[in-house]
Design an enzyme around this catalytic site. Structure first.
Site, PDB file in Angstrom:
ATOM      1  N   HIS A  20      -2.247  -1.082  -1.668  1.00 28.70           N
ATOM      2  CA  HIS A  20      -1.101  -1.987  -1.571  1.00 28.70           C
ATOM      3  C   HIS A  20      -1.513  -3.194  -0.741  1.00 28.70           C
ATOM      4  O   HIS A  20      -1.762  -3.051   0.452  1.00 28.70           O
ATOM      5  CB  HIS A  20       0.098  -1.264  -0.947  1.00 28.70           C
ATOM      6  N   HIS A 193      -3.109   9.286  -6.626  1.00 27.62           N
ATOM      7  CA  HIS A 193      -2.982  10.008  -5.348  1.00 27.62           C
ATOM      8  C   HIS A 193      -2.584  11.476  -5.550  1.00 27.62           C
ATOM      9  O   HIS A 193      -1.568  11.938  -5.055  1.00 27.62           O
ATOM     10  CB  HIS A 193      -2.017   9.298  -4.387  1.00 27.62           C
ATOM     11  N   ASP A 266      -4.595   4.461  -1.705  1.00 23.23           N
ATOM     12  CA  ASP A 266      -3.151   4.318  -1.512  1.00 23.23           C
ATOM     13  C   ASP A 266      -2.844   3.750  -0.128  1.00 23.23           C
ATOM     14  O   ASP A 266      -1.819   4.074   0.473  1.00 23.23           O
ATOM     15  CB  ASP A 266      -2.404   5.644  -1.734  1.00 23.23           C
TER      16      ASP A 266
HETATM   17  C1  NCD Z   1       3.615   3.274  -0.929  1.00 20.13           C
HETATM   18  C2  NCD Z   1       4.054   1.972  -0.303  1.00 20.13           C
HETATM   19  O1  NCD Z   1       4.331   1.932   0.903  1.00 20.13           O
HETATM   20  O2  NCD Z   1       4.081   0.959  -1.009  1.00 20.13           O
HETATM   21  N1  NCD Z   1       3.912   4.361  -0.049  1.00 20.13           N
HETATM   22  C3  NCD Z   1       3.318   5.573  -0.038  1.00 20.13           C
HETATM   23  O3  NCD Z   1       3.789   6.440   0.689  1.00 20.13           O
HETATM   24  N2  NCD Z   1       2.243   5.831  -0.751  1.00 20.13           N
HETATM   25  C4  NCD Z   1       4.243   3.448  -2.275  1.00 20.13           C
HETATM   26  C5  NCD Z   1       3.529   4.472  -3.125  1.00 20.13           C
HETATM   27  O4  NCD Z   1       2.409   4.264  -3.547  1.00 20.13           O
HETATM   28  O5  NCD Z   1       4.119   5.536  -3.392  1.00 20.13           O
HETATM   29 ZN    ZN Z   2       0.654   3.669  -3.676  1.00 19.69          ZN
END
Ligand code: NCD
Ligand code: ZN
Length: 374
Positions: A20, A193, A266
């Site tokens: 992200h 993931h 992730d």
């Molecule tokens: C991710 C996010 O914060 O954008 N959070 C997470 O817990 N992995 C969203 C996601 O990939 O599920």
């Molecule tokens: Zn994610």
């Protein structure tokens, strides 16, 4: 100094196939964190604000576009991180034509399925049956794009939301995913993931068009690590699981035939994790993921002095993912090093946004046994 103390792996630069990068002002510092850990590419998730739910900027839909986000990433990363994929966020407004035109233009390489309300930024998501009925999945299959699936089915009530034998991911991989792949046997599908033995077995049994990304946190920790002392920096979706699940993931990534499994961190930064009424989901690992993966391999019994084990680690981190996504291999000399030298982990200060906490900070540890140089 014994041999173990100075083990150095020279590795091809790698591609983080799930991270992200958010939006400005976080975008540039997060890209720098990816580059600092040897990434030559990133699959950058579309749950930004606004979500990236159209391909072309000229499309009048009220969303961000894959085209514009790719341009913004390229303007910052340039040749330093050339392999960037931005999947299209599937919403009620996604059409088969959008997928077909996007694939033809070369801008679109993948699509992202989020379970409705399943995680951070999933408010625009629609159930998978919508996309199976309206031709969107068929278009993804026919164009050869990759479907990146957040494989959780959030239908369990509060009382049985999380159980050793029944949780949202187990439901998805025993029910929804088999039906999807039966209907679309050639669909290129990534179990994003992946966290459970159930999902791992599903991926192993499926054809070569099905693969999985695995995060450092799901290889290193179990739900006990999160619960003991309420270490909220370990709170992410999907949730950490049990020892038997972690053992299945560890076995999958450290076996010589780990070709279906690859690195996707992730990494999901939040400047505020814990609040008075809950906790934001997401673990941040920008800058430190190869070090965390190396630690996880060794905790799984795959010691990285051995050349054979180094090869297995290289496949998982550097080559399996790009091969699945048909990305070019790293050029000769496009390498970084991972050395067994302990290094303190630092908070990442993001001007205009605040500080984010990379793992293992927030777990009572502040040092990693490995360090990276690019
Ligand atoms: C991710 C996010 O914060 O954008 N959070 C997470 O817990 N992995 C969203 C996601 O990939 O599920
Ligand atoms: Zn994610």
């Amino acid at each position: 100094m014994n041999a173990q103390e100075n083990t150095t792996l020279t590795l091809p630069k790698w591609v983080d196939l799930h991270a992200h990068l958010r939006q400005e002002p976080m975008l540039a510092p997060l890209i720098e964190a990816q580059i600092s850990m040897g990434c030559r590419g990133t699959l950058a998730m579309p749950n930004t604000k606004p979500p990236l739910a159209k391909v072309l900027e000229a499309d009048p839909l009220p969303y961000g576009s894959v085209e514009s986000y790719l341009g913004r990433i390229r303007a910052i990363a340039g040749d330093r991180m050339p392999e960037v994929i931005v999947p299209l966020y599937l919403t009620k407004d996604t059409t088969p034509k959008m997928i077909e035109d996007g694939a033809k233009s070369g801008i679109l390489r993948a699509c992202k399925y989020y379970p409705p309300h399943g995680t951070t930024g999933a408010d625009f998501a629609c159930g998978l049956e919508t996309f199976m009925e309206n031709g969107v999945i068929e278009a993804i299959e026919e164009t050869g794009l990759v479907l990146c699936a957040h494989g959780e089915e959030h239908i369990l009530g509060d009382a049985d939301f999380f159980d050793r034998n029944r949780n949202a991911e187990i439901l998805f991989y025993t029910n929804r995913a088999p039906r999807l792949l039966d209907a679309c046997p050639d669909l290129k599908f990534v179990a994003e993931h992946m966290t459970t033995r159930t999902a791992c077995d599903f991926v192993k049994k499926a054809g070569p068009n099905v693969a999985a990304s695995i995060t450092p946190q799901h290889l290193l920790y179990t739900i006990s690590d999160l619960l003991k002392g309420c270490k909220y920096h370990l709170y992410c979706m999907p949730l950490l699981k049990f020892e038997d699940d972690r053992a299945a993931l560890r076995e999958a990534v450290t076996s010589a035939d780990n070709g279906k499994f690859f690195a996707g961190t992730d990494s999901a930064p939040h400047t505020t994790k814990a609040t008075e009424c809950g906790c934001a989901a997401g673990c941040f690992t920008g800058g430190y993921a190869p070090q965390l993966y190396a630690q996880a391999f060794e905790e799984a019994g795959c010691a990285l002095e051995s050349l054979e084990n180094q090869q297995i680690f290289r496949q998982f981190l550097c080559t399996n993912g790009p091969e699945f996504y048909a990305l070019p291999a790293a050029a000769d000399g496009e390498t970084f090093t991972l050395t067994r030298t302990p290094r303190k982990v630092e908070m990442l200060e993001i001007p205009g946004a605040g500080a984010v906490t990379p793992l293992p900070l927030g777990t009572k540890r502040d040092t990693l046994p490995w360090s990276v140089a690019v």
